[in-house]
Motif scaffolding. Structure first.
Motif, PDB file in Angstrom:
ATOM      1  N   ASP A 200       0.831  -1.199   0.000  1.00 21.30           N
ATOM      2  CA  ASP A 200       0.000   0.000   0.000  1.00 21.30           C
ATOM      3  C   ASP A 200       0.865   1.249   0.000  1.00 21.30           C
ATOM      4  N   TYR A 201       0.370   2.291  -0.553  1.00 23.00           N
ATOM      5  CA  TYR A 201       1.056   3.571  -0.418  1.00 23.00           C
ATOM      6  C   TYR A 201       0.019   4.678  -0.289  1.00 23.00           C
ATOM      7  N   THR A 202       0.506   5.867  -0.010  1.00 22.47           N
ATOM      8  CA  THR A 202      -0.397   6.950   0.348  1.00 22.47           C
ATOM      9  C   THR A 202      -0.582   7.948  -0.789  1.00 22.47           C
ATOM     10  N   ILE A 225      -0.636  14.086  -4.777  1.00 22.85           N
ATOM     11  CA  ILE A 225       0.716  13.563  -4.605  1.00 22.85           C
ATOM     12  C   ILE A 225       0.598  12.057  -4.460  1.00 22.85           C
ATOM     13  N   ASP A 226       1.177  11.359  -5.410  1.00 20.20           N
ATOM     14  CA  ASP A 226       1.032   9.908  -5.463  1.00 20.20           C
ATOM     15  C   ASP A 226       2.415   9.361  -5.756  1.00 20.20           C
ATOM     16  N   GLY A 227       2.845   8.424  -4.932  1.00 22.48           N
ATOM     17  CA  GLY A 227       4.232   7.968  -5.046  1.00 22.48           C
ATOM     18  C   GLY A 227       4.463   6.805  -5.990  1.00 22.48           C
ATOM     19  N   CYS A 228       3.613   6.621  -6.993  1.00 22.10           N
ATOM     20  CA  CYS A 228       3.801   5.437  -7.836  1.00 22.10           C
ATOM     21  C   CYS A 228       4.967   5.609  -8.806  1.00 22.10           C
ATOM     22  N   GLU A 229       5.422   4.488  -9.295  1.00 19.03           N
ATOM     23  CA  GLU A 229       6.573   4.446 -10.196  1.00 19.03           C
ATOM     24  C   GLU A 229       6.301   5.206 -11.510  1.00 19.03           C
ATOM     25  N   TYR A 259      -2.096  13.474 -13.888  1.00 17.46           N
ATOM     26  CA  TYR A 259      -2.822  12.427 -13.177  1.00 17.46           C
ATOM     27  C   TYR A 259      -2.401  11.074 -13.733  1.00 17.46           C
ATOM     28  N   CYS A 260      -2.267  10.087 -12.845  1.00 17.54           N
ATOM     29  CA  CYS A 260      -2.055   8.707 -13.275  1.00 17.54           C
ATOM     30  C   CYS A 260      -3.321   7.945 -12.894  1.00 17.54           C
ATOM     31  N   ARG A 261      -3.383   6.672 -13.276  1.00 16.33           N
ATOM     32  CA  ARG A 261      -4.634   5.934 -13.000  1.00 16.33           C
ATOM     33  C   ARG A 261      -4.930   5.826 -11.508  1.00 16.33           C
ATOM     34  N   HIS A 262      -3.867   5.751 -10.672  1.00 17.34           N
ATOM     35  CA  HIS A 262      -4.122   5.647  -9.227  1.00 17.34           C
ATOM     36  C   HIS A 262      -4.686   6.949  -8.680  1.00 17.34           C
ATOM     37  N   SER A 263      -4.067   8.068  -9.088  1.00 17.80           N
ATOM     38  CA  SER A 263      -4.512   9.335  -8.509  1.00 17.80           C
ATOM     39  C   SER A 263      -5.906   9.697  -9.018  1.00 17.80           C
TER      40      SER A 263
HETATM   41 ZN   LIG Z   1       0.079   6.464  -9.823  1.00 16.08          ZN
END
Ligand SMILES: [Zn+2]
Length: 343
Positions: A200-202, A225-229, A259-263
């Motif tokens: 999980d990440y924040t 703010i999303d810490g994905c790769e 924006y990425c898919r997670h954010s």
């Molecule tokens: Zn992401």
């Protein structure tokens, strides 16, 4: 669904031979002289919902004899000037970082103008159906839908594939998202879908559209703010070779939040949650949700499409090409045909 659903996120090892083993029928556009964007869009929609793949040429054959073939996806001679530096948009990576976006607001748009116009995300998307914007989307090559934070003058980008992938991410992982805080900011723990580990990440969101009278410009200001790769690399340095050395061009570019898919998935989850969670501040805008035809065109492009090169070799479209084509699909379908924009 004709496409295996786990390919949605894990299609990195998926190649031409996989596509050829799944589909035996293809709409092959590679020999068509003077191929147009409309021809490709029509073929994508014809192949969607069916067990048919599609083959797009990297270079289009010209009608006139002896004239040079042109690249189908984007014009490699385009450049972008940033702080006096000319950056060629000649590679997929550079186009991805510096190519044009179709913008909902301008850098010069003021908070006052936005308030007077009562701009919501859905209204802004409906404006994309004005004939001028539609024409640009159909004929041009863009990275995504953009807008400007009217206060800090920072550019935001929603790449064309992100609404589709973000909704899928939200649909699959909504139950695993933990809302630690959801008021005018949000702190959310989301699961990672990385190839290597499940961790999980924040995701942190600043300035959510929750204030009466101010939400019209607050949604344009939201920082995620999303810490994905993926996001780390998409905002990383672009290199340029000049006078015998590599220079870091990103340093000279204006910073951009993509924006990425997670954010995007987390933002949609926050919108839903804000309406039901006790103590949360309710979002006063509703973000556009994709319509089925747009999602189908994403699947055709990402899972059923082959690009045929000059020398006859074949590969899957790269991310930049799929993104550009998805923007054209949006032009032909219309923003209203691609997204639910009702309010
Ligand atoms: Zn992401």
């Amino acid at each position: 669904m004709l496409v295996k659903s786990d390919l949605y996120f894990k299609n990195r090892g998926y190649g031409v031979s996989d596509i050829r083993s799944i589909y035996s029928d293809f709409i092959d556009l590679s020999d068509k002289y003077g191929l147009t964007n409309e021809d490709v869009f029509d073929a994508i929609m014809d192949a969607s919902y069916k067990d048919i793949g599609i083959i797009i040429p990297e270079f289009v054959k010209k009608r006139r004899r002896n004239s040079q073939p042109r690249p189908y996806f984007w014009d490699r001679t385009q450049t972008k000037t940033m702080n006096g530096k000319v950056v060629p948009l000649d590679t997929a990576t550079r186009f991805m970082k510096f190519g044009p976006a179709i913008d909902l607001t301008r850098a010069s748009t003021t908070q006052k103008e936005i308030l007077e116009y009562e701009l919501t995300p859905r209204k802004a998307f409906r404006d994309l159906d004005e004939s001028k914007n539609k024409r640009r989307l159909k004929n041009g090559a863009f990275r995504g839908i953009g807008w400007w934070d009217p206060k800090r003058k920072k550019h935001k980008l929603l790449p064309f594939e992100v609404p589709v992938e973000g909704e899928e991410f939200y649909k699959r992982f909504a139950d695993e998202m933990v809302f630690k805080n959801l008021r005018s900011d949000a702190l959310i723990e989301v699961p990672s879908i990385s190839r290597y580990m499940k961790k999980d990440y924040t995701v942190i969101m600043r300035v959510l559209p929750v204030t009466e009278g101010k939400y019209y410009h607050e949604w344009l200001m939201t920082d995620v703010i999303d810490g994905c790769e993926g996001r780390f690399f998409s905002s990383g340095s672009g290199k340029k070779y000049e006078n015998g050395e590599f220079i870091d061009i990103y340093k000279y570019a204006s910073p951009e939040d993509a924006y990425c898919r997670h954010s995007w998935g987390a933002l949609l989850a926050a919108e839903e949650k804000s309406r039901i969670k006790p103590g949360a501040l309710t979002f006063r805008v509703s973000y556009p949700r994709t319509k089925e035809e747009y999602r189908e065109s994403w699947k055709t492009l990402n899972l059923k499409t082959i690009v045929r090169l000059h020398n006859g070799r074949e590969r899957r479209p790269n991310k930049t090409e799929a993104r550009i084509q998805l923007g054209r699909n949006m032009g032909f379908l219309g923003a209203d045909g691609s997204f639910d924009l009702s309010e």
